[in-house]
Scaffold this motif. Structure first.
Motif: not given
Length: 333
Positions: A24-42
């Motif tokens: 679930a941690a890698i779902d629903d964050h779409g494109s990732l860019s500078y400043g984002d903070s969520n589990s998908s960044v990990n």
């Protein structure tokens, strides 16, 4: 439709309950860019780390290290470039390409592990070059690591770290140079030289050759240390791998080899022994705003490594139209 490694865009208006699956941690964050903070960044960082583009501890924040790692991956895979609108953004194309690379790497490792033959010598797969994945790459990395050209965990992929390590070995031994056709390729000559390498440079005229204040061996080690921080962002007053200014970078690298110096470029310039032309490991100085105001470490071939305000730690040519007219001279600690 292929599911992206780091999730797909959230559909407007859909409400989600709390995570119930392990992914679930890698779902629903779409494109990732500078400043984002969520589990998908990990997850992004972990994948970049596996491919050799990210070093150190992973986390949940898309900061300068993640930005540079994404840029490096995009450049290496020719997904984007500094002129691209999405350079440094981990969008669908970048995520998909990274997932393919990770999947390919995993498949290669599985095949290698299940192989009935124990082919672990460097030469088992012939010449090795960027993008190769096999057990010989691992043997190559281990040998490079043994002689101080490769740092960190070894694997089976010939990525950016392996490429730089082979280039450093080529430069150290005189086997090739940036103008050479096989610079960065571990062919038969490179593999043989690496197996026989005893820490001396093939291009040295004497094992006892010295430059003022620094041995030739130490000079190449200084350069190797400096190259480990390519891509580190510029931070005014910075003196650590989280960010350097130009004199902070030089101080940090030289301190790793037991050599201390003044903090500012002007003070370093006053303190060094001036030389008519730089040798590898010397400090080169530039006048960018009146007097000695910028400096870097000479790496040979008329190039220097430095922390540039707009580039971070990078390698530049002294023949560059900006740097050439501003060059003041060189000195040795």
């Amino acid at each position: 439709m292929k599911k992206y490694l780091f999730g797909t865009a959230v559909t407007a208006g859909i409400l989600f309950a709390g995570p119930q699956a392990a992914d679930a941690a890698i779902d629903d964050h779409g494109s990732l860019s500078y400043g984002d903070s969520n589990s998908s960044v990990n997850d992004l960082q972990e994948a970049l780390k596996e491919e050799g583009h990210f070093e150190g501890h992973t986390g949940s924040r898309f900061g300068p290290k993640t930005l540079q790692a994404v840029k490096d991956f995009q450049s290496a895979e020719k997904i984007s470039s500094p002129s691209g609108s999405y350079y440094g953004v981990a969008g669908p194309s970048t995520q998909s390409a990274l997932m393919d690379a990770v999947d390919s790497n995993s498949s290669s490792n599985t095949a290698s592990s299940s192989s009935s033959s124990n082919s672990t010598s460097i030469g088992s797969h012939g010449s090795l070059s960027y993008g190769d994945r096999n057990s010989s790459v691992n043997a190559l990395q281990k040998k490079l690591k043994e002689h101080g050209f490769f740092e960190g965990a070894t694997g089976s992929r010939f990525g950016p770290k392996t490429l730089q390590a082979v280039k450093d070995f080529h430069s150290e031994t005189g086997l090739s140079s940036p103008s050479g056709s096989y610079y960065g390729v571990a062919g038969p000559s490179t593999q043989s030289a690496l197996m026989d390498y005893d820490g001396s440079s093939a291009s040295s005229s004497s094992s006892n050759e010295q430059v003022a204040g620094v041995s030739t061996g130490t000079s190449s080690n200084i350069v190797n240390t400096a190259k480990q921080y390519i891509g580190t962002p510029y931070v005014w007053g910075g003196m650590s791998p989280s960010g350097f200014d130009c004199s902070g970078f030089i101080n940090y690298v030289y301190d790793k080899h037991g050599k201390s110096m003044p903090r500012t470029v002007a003070s370093i310039y006053s303190d060094v022994t001036k030389v008519s032309s730089p040798s590898v490991g010397d400090i080169v100085f530039f006048d960018t705003r009146g007097g000695a105001s910028h400096a870097g470490i000479y790496i040979g071939n008329n190039e220097f490594i430095h922390a540039g305000a707009s580039t971070g730690v990078t390698i530049s040519s002294m023949d560059n139209s900006y740097w050439e007219p501003r060059y003041m001279g060189a000195g040795q600690i």
